[in-house]
Write an enzyme that holds these catalytic residues in place. Structure first.
Site, PDB file in Angstrom:
ATOM      1  N   LYS A 181     118.625 110.932  62.404  1.00 20.89           N
ATOM      2  CA  LYS A 181     118.286 109.549  62.039  1.00 20.89           C
ATOM      3  C   LYS A 181     117.533 109.506  60.713  1.00 20.89           C
ATOM      4  CE  LYS A 181     114.489 107.381  63.831  1.00 20.89           C
ATOM      5  NZ  LYS A 181     113.614 106.682  62.896  1.00 20.89           N
ATOM      6  N   ASN A 182     116.445 110.270  60.635  1.00 22.61           N
ATOM      7  CA  ASN A 182     115.589 110.130  59.464  1.00 22.61           C
ATOM      8  C   ASN A 182     116.223 110.720  58.209  1.00 22.61           C
ATOM      9  OD1 ASN A 182     113.811 108.703  60.979  1.00 22.61           O
ATOM     10  ND2 ASN A 182     112.410 110.405  61.365  1.00 22.61           N
ATOM     11  N   ARG A 222     111.752 100.786  59.215  1.00 29.43           N
ATOM     12  CA  ARG A 222     110.850 101.433  58.279  1.00 29.43           C
ATOM     13  C   ARG A 222     111.556 101.796  56.967  1.00 29.43           C
ATOM     14  NH1 ARG A 222     105.790 101.571  56.962  1.00 29.43           N
ATOM     15  NH2 ARG A 222     105.250 103.404  55.790  1.00 29.43           N
ATOM     16  N   CYS A 281     108.505 101.121  63.830  1.00 33.18           N
ATOM     17  CA  CYS A 281     107.676 101.219  65.028  1.00 33.18           C
ATOM     18  C   CYS A 281     106.204 100.986  64.695  1.00 33.18           C
ATOM     19  CB  CYS A 281     107.833 102.603  65.654  1.00 33.18           C
ATOM     20  SG  CYS A 281     109.377 102.784  66.551  1.00 33.18           S
ATOM     21  N   ARG A 285     100.377 102.792  58.711  1.00 30.73           N
ATOM     22  CA  ARG A 285     101.545 103.099  57.881  1.00 30.73           C
ATOM     23  C   ARG A 285     101.486 102.482  56.476  1.00 30.73           C
ATOM     24  NH1 ARG A 285     106.866 103.372  61.628  1.00 30.73           N
ATOM     25  NH2 ARG A 285     107.269 105.195  60.381  1.00 30.73           N
ATOM     26  N   PRO A 286     100.457 102.791  55.701  1.00 36.06           N
ATOM     27  CA  PRO A 286     100.371 102.255  54.345  1.00 36.06           C
ATOM     28  C   PRO A 286     101.458 102.841  53.435  1.00 36.06           C
ATOM     29  CG  PRO A 286      98.636 103.867  54.720  1.00 36.06           C
ATOM     30  CD  PRO A 286      99.349 103.688  56.027  1.00 36.06           C
ATOM     31  N   ILE A 287     101.675 102.202  52.278  1.00 38.30           N
ATOM     32  CA  ILE A 287     102.709 102.716  51.360  1.00 38.30           C
ATOM     33  C   ILE A 287     102.127 102.998  49.972  1.00 38.30           C
ATOM     34  CG2 ILE A 287     104.607 101.589  52.599  1.00 38.30           C
ATOM     35  CD1 ILE A 287     104.693  99.538  50.289  1.00 38.30           C
ATOM     36  N   ASP A 288     100.803 103.212  49.934  1.00 36.87           N
ATOM     37  CA  ASP A 288     100.147 103.448  48.640  1.00 36.87           C
ATOM     38  C   ASP A 288     100.719 104.661  47.906  1.00 36.87           C
ATOM     39  OD1 ASP A 288      98.705 104.509  51.076  1.00 36.87           O
ATOM     40  OD2 ASP A 288      97.705 105.707  49.544  1.00 36.87           O
ATOM     41  N   GLN A 289     101.137 105.688  48.630  1.00 37.92           N
ATOM     42  CA  GLN A 289     101.648 106.896  47.960  1.00 37.92           C
ATOM     43  C   GLN A 289     103.025 106.650  47.335  1.00 37.92           C
ATOM     44  OE1 GLN A 289      99.554 109.702  47.723  1.00 37.92           O
ATOM     45  NE2 GLN A 289      98.230 108.097  48.539  1.00 37.92           N
ATOM     46  N   ASP A 297     106.607 113.094  66.136  1.00 44.16           N
ATOM     47  CA  ASP A 297     107.678 112.407  66.865  1.00 44.16           C
ATOM     48  C   ASP A 297     107.984 113.060  68.217  1.00 44.16           C
ATOM     49  OD1 ASP A 297     107.841 110.703  64.756  1.00 44.16           O
ATOM     50  OD2 ASP A 297     109.643 111.594  63.888  1.00 44.16           O
ATOM     51  N   ILE A 307      98.600 112.290  62.885  1.00 45.41           N
ATOM     52  CA  ILE A 307      99.413 111.554  61.901  1.00 45.41           C
ATOM     53  C   ILE A 307      99.353 110.044  62.122  1.00 45.41           C
ATOM     54  CG2 ILE A 307     101.700 111.392  60.811  1.00 45.41           C
ATOM     55  CD1 ILE A 307     100.799 114.249  60.673  1.00 45.41           C
ATOM     56  N   ARG A 313     117.242 102.408  68.857  1.00 50.65           N
ATOM     57  CA  ARG A 313     117.078 102.508  67.401  1.00 50.65           C
ATOM     58  C   ARG A 313     117.300 103.927  66.924  1.00 50.65           C
ATOM     59  NH1 ARG A 313     111.662  99.662  65.485  1.00 50.65           N
ATOM     60  NH2 ARG A 313     112.235 100.797  63.632  1.00 50.65           N
TER      61      ARG A 313
HETATM   62  N1  EPU Z   1     100.419 107.671  54.688  1.00 50.33           N
HETATM   63  C1  EPU Z   1      99.506 107.057  53.855  1.00 50.33           C
HETATM   64  N2  EPU Z   1      99.977 106.454  52.722  1.00 50.33           N
HETATM   65  C2  EPU Z   1     101.285 106.458  52.389  1.00 50.33           C
HETATM   66  C3  EPU Z   1     102.209 107.088  53.243  1.00 50.33           C
HETATM   67  C4  EPU Z   1     101.742 107.681  54.385  1.00 50.33           C
HETATM   68  O1  EPU Z   1      98.309 107.041  54.121  1.00 50.33           O
HETATM   69  O2  EPU Z   1     101.637 105.876  51.338  1.00 50.33           O
HETATM   70  C5  EPU Z   1      99.946 108.345  55.907  1.00 50.33           C
HETATM   71  C6  EPU Z   1     100.451 107.662  57.185  1.00 50.33           C
HETATM   72  O3  EPU Z   1      99.588 106.640  57.586  1.00 50.33           O
HETATM   73  C7  EPU Z   1     100.493 108.810  58.167  1.00 50.33           C
HETATM   74  C8  EPU Z   1     100.873 110.008  57.286  1.00 50.33           C
HETATM   75  O4  EPU Z   1     100.546 109.634  55.960  1.00 50.33           O
HETATM   76  O5  EPU Z   1      99.222 109.034  58.685  1.00 50.33           O
HETATM   77  C9  EPU Z   1     102.320 110.441  57.362  1.00 50.33           C
HETATM   78  O6  EPU Z   1     103.177 109.323  57.226  1.00 50.33           O
HETATM   79  P1  EPU Z   1     104.653 109.467  56.632  1.00 50.33           P
HETATM   80  O7  EPU Z   1     104.696 108.710  55.371  1.00 50.33           O
HETATM   81  O8  EPU Z   1     105.024 110.914  56.588  1.00 50.33           O
HETATM   82  O9  EPU Z   1     105.517 108.736  57.718  1.00 50.33           O
HETATM   83  P2  EPU Z   1     106.733 107.747  57.483  1.00 50.33           P
HETATM   84  O10 EPU Z   1     107.480 108.133  56.274  1.00 50.33           O
HETATM   85  O11 EPU Z   1     106.275 106.361  57.634  1.00 50.33           O
HETATM   86  C10 EPU Z   1     108.449 109.238  58.758  1.00 50.33           C
HETATM   87  C11 EPU Z   1     109.427 109.036  59.865  1.00 50.33           C
HETATM   88  C12 EPU Z   1     108.658 108.870  61.168  1.00 50.33           C
HETATM   89  C13 EPU Z   1     107.807 110.110  61.400  1.00 50.33           C
HETATM   90  C14 EPU Z   1     106.899 110.367  60.199  1.00 50.33           C
HETATM   91  C15 EPU Z   1     106.118 111.671  60.296  1.00 50.33           C
HETATM   92  C16 EPU Z   1     111.315 108.005  58.825  1.00 50.33           C
HETATM   93  C17 EPU Z   1     112.140 106.795  58.614  1.00 50.33           C
HETATM   94  N3  EPU Z   1     110.253 107.868  59.587  1.00 50.33           N
HETATM   95  O12 EPU Z   1     107.622 108.078  58.738  1.00 50.33           O
HETATM   96  O13 EPU Z   1     109.627 108.758  62.191  1.00 50.33           O
HETATM   97  O14 EPU Z   1     107.013 109.918  62.538  1.00 50.33           O
HETATM   98  O15 EPU Z   1     107.686 110.420  58.995  1.00 50.33           O
HETATM   99  O16 EPU Z   1     106.986 112.734  60.436  1.00 50.33           O
HETATM  100  O17 EPU Z   1     111.647 109.072  58.336  1.00 50.33           O
HETATM  101  C18 EPU Z   1     110.428 108.132  64.285  1.00 50.33           C
HETATM  102  O18 EPU Z   1     111.497 108.669  63.955  1.00 50.33           O
HETATM  103  O19 EPU Z   1     110.164 107.743  65.450  1.00 50.33           O
HETATM  104  C19 EPU Z   1     109.412 107.950  63.263  1.00 50.33           C
HETATM  105  C20 EPU Z   1     108.390 107.123  63.413  1.00 50.33           C
END
Ligand code: EPU
Length: 423
Positions: free
Chosen positions: A23-24, A93, A117, A122-126, A305, A327, A397
């Protein structure tokens, strides 16, 4: 109509089951296909709701798309919009993976902030930092991520944490930026490597995926590619845990065992027999487990996950397990549902203290998110009596035909449609 899963617990699982595509990985690769000047054919795409949503977004943007038998054909040449609608983007997402792609194509992208979910902040600052480092101007206006750039130039992106989403978005930005980009402290998950391989097969220069530093030389014209998505690491793990929970002897095929080492090690520590070779994993279980401690981490650590499905299994282990979630802070909400089934669980800050009970009891429970749903399925398979799981749309999903796959192993599981009296 709504749907629920009904599981008659305590049936033994046995036989062979095949893993679907990741999926991812798929949700990152499909948007990337828009960067090409010709069509791509991508095989092993899982037939799940998140994929359907992203396909709808591609069509809305103007792409020609055909999806059948897990194969997706995408012709991006007719894409003429840079602003997918909230009704679609808000459902998942990964919709924000379209932002760097549309920015590369149109010098402007307007993408509603991502849904997905509800498992934490889940911030997107990075992601924003990565895009800005390469020359984009990024704002969030009225719940929409608006990115503009006349010209993008490669640079050094230092991620504060190895975020999957920020790594994907930085990679997708970097392929359109001239010169060399280095993404430092990159995520190393199998889906990152798969995206890198897809971009390479489109003609991009991408090195180092799977390590801490990914180097991308951007600005090349990319072409369509024929590609096969990797097996789903988390579905593989969920099947392994289900096999341990309720199985005698289950063979999981079409998997990549090296992606599963952190889980295999934990299952072995719990007393489950796990063997693997080439593309299969065999799980043999006598359904007697030792308690273990687990801490979630980025790959190759134990994946967040799989924390929920494994926690479900630990509710019947001998002794007390400590599961620490590093996480996503809200990934313990499903423990309330496990308690309804008789689990002995409490939380202290970011840890769950799980003391094993003799058996779980079938109950009416809810999937509070995708992997929580998988956990409830694992619990239902082990429980005595009938478990009914609401919130099935979460499970669908991310898991392709999960009910059919478990049924083929001998589970007694039904998908039931019902009228919601509140609607
Ligand atoms: N984070 C920040 N700022 C950012 C981005 C992330 O603080 O700009 C923090 C998050 O809050 C979290 C950590 O960094 O504490 C890791 O988050 P990450 O960005 O890696 O997660 P994601 O990209 O939102 C993806 C998967 C998730 C999976 C996570 C961790 C996809 C579409 N989603 O999420 O998958 O849990 O990586 O491996 O790839 C799932 O499949 O059920 C799922 C939630």
């Amino acid at each position: 109509m709504k749907e629920k899963l009904r599981i008659y617990g305590n049936e033994r699982l046995e036989g062979e089951v095949a893993v679907s595509g990741g999926k991812n990985a798929a949700v990152a690769i499909i948007p990337a296909a828009l960067l090409a000047d010709s069509p791509s054919t991508i095989e092993n795409i899982p037939d799940i709701n998140d994929v359907h949503v992203i396909i709808e977004m591609l069509k809305w943007l103007g792409a020609h798309v055909d999806f059948r038998d897990n194969t997706l054909w995408v012709d991006p040449r007719t894409v003429d919009k840079f602003n997918p609608p909230y009704e679609l983007a808000g459902k998942m997402r990964a919709s924000y993976y379209l932002a760097p792609v549309l920015l590369g194509l149109f010098h402007r992208a307007e993408v509603p902030l991502p849904g997905g979910c509800d498992i934490g902040a889940r911030p997107i600052d990075q992601t924003i930092k990565g895009m800005c480092t390469l020359g984009a101007k990024v704002e969030t206006l009225g719940g929409v991520l608006v990115a503009t750039a006349d010209e993008m130039l490669g640079g050094d992106i230092f991620l504060d944490m190895p975020s999957v989403g920020a790594t994907v978005n930085s990679m997708l930005t970097a392929v359109s930026a001239s010169g060399l980009t280095c993404i430092h402290n990159a995520a190393k998950e199998p889906h990152i490597v798969d995206l890198a391989n897809f971009l390479s097969s489109m003609g991009a220069y991408v090195k180092g995926a799977g390590t801490d530093v990914i180097r991308i030389r951007g600005g090349r014209q990319l072409h369509g590619a024929n590609y096969t998505v990797v097996p789903d690491q988390i579905e593989t793990g969920t099947l392994m845990i289900a096999a341990a929970a309720a199985g005698d002897d289950v063979l999981i095929t079409g998997a990549i065992p090296t992606h599963m080492e952190s889980l295999s090690a934990k299952l072995l520590e719990m007393g489950v027999n796990v063997a693997s070779e080439d593309d299969w994993i065999r799980v043999r279980s006598n359904r007697v487990f030792r308690a273990v401690n687990v801490k979630t981490q980025g790959y190759p650590g134990f994946p967040t996950d799989l924390q929920q499905p494994l926690s479900a299994l630990l509710t019947v282990a001998n002794g007390t397990s400590i599961v620490t979630e590093t996480i996503f802070e809200s990934r313990f909400r499903f423990l309330d549902e496990l308690r309804k089934m008789g689990a002995n669980v409490r939380t202290i800050e970011s840890s769950a203290i799980i003391t094993g009970v003799n058996h779980l009891v079938g109950s009416r429970v809810n999937a509070t998110d995708l992997r929580a749903g998988a956990a409830m399925v694992v619990a239902g398979l082990m429980a005595e009596g009938v478990t009914e799981i609401g919130g099935v749309s979460y499970i669908l999903r991310g898991y392709e035909r999960i009910d059919e796959k478990l049924k083929s192993l001998g589970a007694h599981i039904e998908r039931i449609q019902y009228e919601d009296p509140l609607l």
